[in-house]
Design a protein around this motif. Sequence first.
Motif, PDB file in Angstrom:
ATOM      1  N   THR A  30       0.662  -1.105   0.122  1.00 24.57           N
ATOM      2  CA  THR A  30      -0.097  -0.181  -0.044  1.00 24.57           C
ATOM      3  C   THR A  30       0.842   1.210   0.117  1.00 24.57           C
ATOM      4  OG1 THR A  30      -1.982  -1.115   1.015  1.00 24.57           O
ATOM      5  CG2 THR A  30      -1.955   1.201   1.117  1.00 24.57           C
ATOM      6  N   THR A  31       1.973   1.236   0.759  1.00 26.20           N
ATOM      7  CA  THR A  31       2.702   2.483   0.958  1.00 26.20           C
ATOM      8  C   THR A  31       3.561   2.573  -0.573  1.00 26.20           C
ATOM      9  OG1 THR A  31       3.113   2.125   3.279  1.00 26.20           O
ATOM     10  CG2 THR A  31       4.756   3.287   2.140  1.00 26.20           C
ATOM     11  N   ALA A  32       3.902   1.728  -1.008  1.00 20.41           N
ATOM     12  CA  ALA A  32       4.581   1.731  -2.124  1.00 20.41           C
ATOM     13  C   ALA A  32       3.795   2.188  -3.695  1.00 20.41           C
ATOM     14  CB  ALA A  32       5.302   0.249  -2.634  1.00 20.41           C
ATOM     15  N   THR A  33       2.260   1.577  -3.630  1.00 20.86           N
ATOM     16  CA  THR A  33       1.690   1.770  -4.693  1.00 20.86           C
ATOM     17  C   THR A  33       0.556   2.675  -4.690  1.00 20.86           C
ATOM     18  OG1 THR A  33       0.255  -0.143  -4.115  1.00 20.86           O
ATOM     19  CG2 THR A  33       2.370  -0.553  -5.294  1.00 20.86           C
ATOM     20  N   HIS A  34      -0.050   2.884  -3.531  1.00 17.70           N
ATOM     21  CA  HIS A  34      -1.408   3.405  -3.486  1.00 17.70           C
ATOM     22  C   HIS A  34      -1.218   5.088  -3.161  1.00 17.70           C
ATOM     23  CE1 HIS A  34      -5.707   4.359  -2.359  1.00 17.70           C
ATOM     24  NE2 HIS A  34      -5.948   2.814  -2.630  1.00 17.70           N
ATOM     25  N   ASP A  35      -1.954   5.786  -4.015  1.00 17.21           N
ATOM     26  CA  ASP A  35      -1.904   7.239  -3.837  1.00 17.21           C
ATOM     27  C   ASP A  35      -2.362   7.785  -2.555  1.00 17.21           C
ATOM     28  OD1 ASP A  35      -1.023   7.495  -6.449  1.00 17.21           O
ATOM     29  OD2 ASP A  35      -3.064   7.860  -7.361  1.00 17.21           O
ATOM     30  N   ASN A  36      -3.186   7.058  -1.975  1.00 19.36           N
ATOM     31  CA  ASN A  36      -3.739   7.493  -0.352  1.00 19.36           C
ATOM     32  C   ASN A  36      -3.164   6.573   0.605  1.00 19.36           C
ATOM     33  OD1 ASN A  36      -5.600   9.557  -1.277  1.00 19.36           O
ATOM     34  ND2 ASN A  36      -6.813   8.010  -2.320  1.00 19.36           N
ATOM     35  N   ALA A  37      -1.886   6.170   0.389  1.00 22.94           N
ATOM     36  CA  ALA A  37      -1.235   5.278   1.528  1.00 22.94           C
ATOM     37  C   ALA A  37      -1.448   5.739   2.704  1.00 22.94           C
ATOM     38  CB  ALA A  37      -0.020   4.862   1.144  1.00 22.94           C
ATOM     39  N   HIS A  38      -1.672   7.025   3.165  1.00 20.52           N
ATOM     40  CA  HIS A  38      -1.632   7.575   4.320  1.00 20.52           C
ATOM     41  C   HIS A  38      -2.970   7.161   5.283  1.00 20.52           C
ATOM     42  CE1 HIS A  38      -4.291  10.496   2.176  1.00 20.52           C
ATOM     43  NE2 HIS A  38      -4.660  10.398   3.132  1.00 20.52           N
ATOM     44  N   MET A  39      -3.888   6.557   4.463  1.00 21.05           N
ATOM     45  CA  MET A  39      -5.019   6.101   4.896  1.00 21.05           C
ATOM     46  C   MET A  39      -4.815   4.777   5.680  1.00 21.05           C
ATOM     47  SD  MET A  39      -7.542   7.199   1.865  1.00 21.05           S
ATOM     48  CE  MET A  39      -8.895   6.138   2.467  1.00 21.05           C
ATOM     49  N   LEU A  40      -3.690   3.943   5.458  1.00 20.18           N
ATOM     50  CA  LEU A  40      -3.671   2.853   6.088  1.00 20.18           C
ATOM     51  C   LEU A  40      -3.407   3.201   7.848  1.00 20.18           C
ATOM     52  CD1 LEU A  40      -2.772  -0.344   5.258  1.00 20.18           C
ATOM     53  CD2 LEU A  40      -0.461   0.427   5.695  1.00 20.18           C
ATOM     54  N   SER A  41      -3.896   2.042   8.385  1.00 24.21           N
ATOM     55  CA  SER A  41      -3.802   2.027   9.830  1.00 24.21           C
ATOM     56  C   SER A  41      -2.436   2.093  10.276  1.00 24.21           C
ATOM     57  CB  SER A  41      -4.450   1.147  10.401  1.00 24.21           C
ATOM     58  OG  SER A  41      -5.907   1.254  10.516  1.00 24.21           O
ATOM     59  N   GLY A  42      -1.384   1.132   9.624  1.00 17.32           N
ATOM     60  CA  GLY A  42      -0.153   1.257  10.093  1.00 17.32           C
ATOM     61  C   GLY A  42       0.210   0.334  11.059  1.00 17.32           C
ATOM     62  N   HIS A  43       1.434   0.107  11.357  1.00 20.92           N
ATOM     63  CA  HIS A  43       1.962  -0.820  12.689  1.00 20.92           C
ATOM     64  C   HIS A  43       1.219  -0.479  14.161  1.00 20.92           C
ATOM     65  CE1 HIS A  43       5.562  -2.641  14.643  1.00 20.92           C
ATOM     66  NE2 HIS A  43       4.672  -3.398  15.102  1.00 20.92           N
ATOM     67  N   VAL A  44       1.706   0.780  14.379  1.00 20.78           N
ATOM     68  CA  VAL A  44       1.218   1.043  15.744  1.00 20.78           C
ATOM     69  C   VAL A  44      -0.072   0.922  15.984  1.00 20.78           C
ATOM     70  CG1 VAL A  44       1.493   2.655  17.734  1.00 20.78           C
ATOM     71  CG2 VAL A  44       3.598   2.368  16.164  1.00 20.78           C
ATOM     72  N   THR A  66     -12.898  -0.494   4.410  1.00 25.17           N
ATOM     73  CA  THR A  66     -11.914  -1.424   4.364  1.00 25.17           C
ATOM     74  C   THR A  66     -10.560  -1.212   4.002  1.00 25.17           C
ATOM     75  OG1 THR A  66     -13.765  -2.911   3.623  1.00 25.17           O
ATOM     76  CG2 THR A  66     -11.689  -3.934   3.535  1.00 25.17           C
ATOM     77  N   PHE A  67     -10.634  -0.185   3.222  1.00 27.22           N
ATOM     78  CA  PHE A  67      -9.285   0.113   2.215  1.00 27.22           C
ATOM     79  C   PHE A  67      -8.553  -0.874   1.669  1.00 27.22           C
ATOM     80  CE2 PHE A  67      -5.038   2.551   2.333  1.00 27.22           C
ATOM     81  CZ  PHE A  67      -5.298   3.331   1.107  1.00 27.22           C
ATOM     82  N   THR A  68      -7.203  -1.352   2.202  1.00 26.28           N
ATOM     83  CA  THR A  68      -6.795  -2.473   1.504  1.00 26.28           C
ATOM     84  C   THR A  68      -6.552  -3.415   2.340  1.00 26.28           C
ATOM     85  OG1 THR A  68      -4.377  -1.509   2.115  1.00 26.28           O
ATOM     86  CG2 THR A  68      -5.394  -1.008  -0.244  1.00 26.28           C
ATOM     87  N   GLY A  69      -7.461  -3.581   3.575  1.00 25.02           N
ATOM     88  CA  GLY A  69      -7.633  -4.687   4.410  1.00 25.02           C
ATOM     89  C   GLY A  69      -6.985  -4.729   5.538  1.00 25.02           C
ATOM     90  N   TYR A  70      -5.903  -4.031   5.858  1.00 20.99           N
ATOM     91  CA  TYR A  70      -5.048  -4.167   6.760  1.00 20.99           C
ATOM     92  C   TYR A  70      -5.531  -3.993   8.219  1.00 20.99           C
ATOM     93  CZ  TYR A  70      -0.416  -3.133   9.663  1.00 20.99           C
ATOM     94  OH  TYR A  70       0.531  -3.055  10.449  1.00 20.99           O
ATOM     95  N   SER A  71      -6.658  -3.210   8.428  1.00 21.76           N
ATOM     96  CA  SER A  71      -7.235  -2.990   9.677  1.00 21.76           C
ATOM     97  C   SER A  71      -8.076  -4.093  10.154  1.00 21.76           C
ATOM     98  CB  SER A  71      -8.013  -1.791   9.952  1.00 21.76           C
ATOM     99  OG  SER A  71      -8.725  -1.324   8.763  1.00 21.76           O
ATOM    100  N   ALA A  72      -8.910  -4.461   8.931  1.00 19.03           N
ATOM    101  CA  ALA A  72      -9.805  -5.577   9.280  1.00 19.03           C
ATOM    102  C   ALA A  72      -8.889  -6.862   9.753  1.00 19.03           C
ATOM    103  CB  ALA A  72     -10.436  -5.980   7.945  1.00 19.03           C
ATOM    104  N   ILE A 159     -14.878   2.458  17.677  1.00 21.91           N
ATOM    105  CA  ILE A 159     -13.778   3.000  17.530  1.00 21.91           C
ATOM    106  C   ILE A 159     -13.860   3.902  16.117  1.00 21.91           C
ATOM    107  CG2 ILE A 159     -11.045   2.792  17.237  1.00 21.91           C
ATOM    108  CD1 ILE A 159     -11.728  -0.103  17.832  1.00 21.91           C
ATOM    109  N   ALA A 160     -13.544   5.173  16.462  1.00 23.09           N
ATOM    110  CA  ALA A 160     -13.491   6.129  15.283  1.00 23.09           C
ATOM    111  C   ALA A 160     -12.061   6.774  14.987  1.00 23.09           C
ATOM    112  CB  ALA A 160     -14.348   7.415  15.571  1.00 23.09           C
ATOM    113  N   ASP A 161     -11.840   6.534  13.610  1.00 25.62           N
ATOM    114  CA  ASP A 161     -10.454   6.808  13.231  1.00 25.62           C
ATOM    115  C   ASP A 161     -10.301   8.494  12.825  1.00 25.62           C
ATOM    116  OD1 ASP A 161      -7.723   6.537  12.898  1.00 25.62           O
ATOM    117  OD2 ASP A 161      -7.860   5.532  10.972  1.00 25.62           O
TER     118      ASP A 161
END
Length: 212
Positions: A30-44, A66-72, A159-161
């Motif tokens: 997601t970080t490498a390919t998606h224009d909106n990668a900042h929307m990913l929940s990420g590690h922490v 859902t975005f790319t499925g990370y948080s699910a 939980i609201a992001d």
Amino acid sequence: MDIVNIAAEAYASNFSFEEDDLLHEINQYTTATHDNAHMLSGHVQGSFLSLLSTLLQPSRILEIGTFTGYSALCLAKGLKPGGMLHTIELREPDAATAKSYFERSVYKNNIRLHLGDANEIIPTLNEQWDIVFIDADKTGYISYYDLILPAVKQNGVIIADNTLFHGQVLEENISGKNAKAVHAFNEHVKNDPGVQQVLLTVRDGLMLIRKL
């Protein structure tokens, strides 16, 4: 406005439990390919969601956005045996990406992906929710909250992001449409006598809401 110190975020990441291989792959892709990668929940934030879900041991989870499925996949880690996570995504390309990762996951039989408008899909689900994660269009937050709250179990958690929305909610005169919507949502929850809430300064702001 930078609301998370980069060095502090890196330090927090170093002292949070590691992503599994699939989550790491989603993060990197997601970080490498998606224009909106900042929307990913990420590690922490993802680790926080996984830990919270594991502590609560939910049988039913709803994710709006859902975005790319990370948080699910993070939230699915806490599901009870036979539990189910429903996740809703409006954008077909993101849903397709998420689906490809879900199918490779040990939770593939515990995740149901819905493509379309959450306002139309939620009333058809006929479930009682232990956890709801709202991370979709900010102007829809109040509508989603009001729609799902009656179906959240007592002591269930919403939980609201993005509840700090890039720091824009801190401005004396909030001007951005999304920031205004997020601030209105925060006020809406604060004024709801049926819940107890805390706004955490994790990443872009997470509001934890317990239904009384």
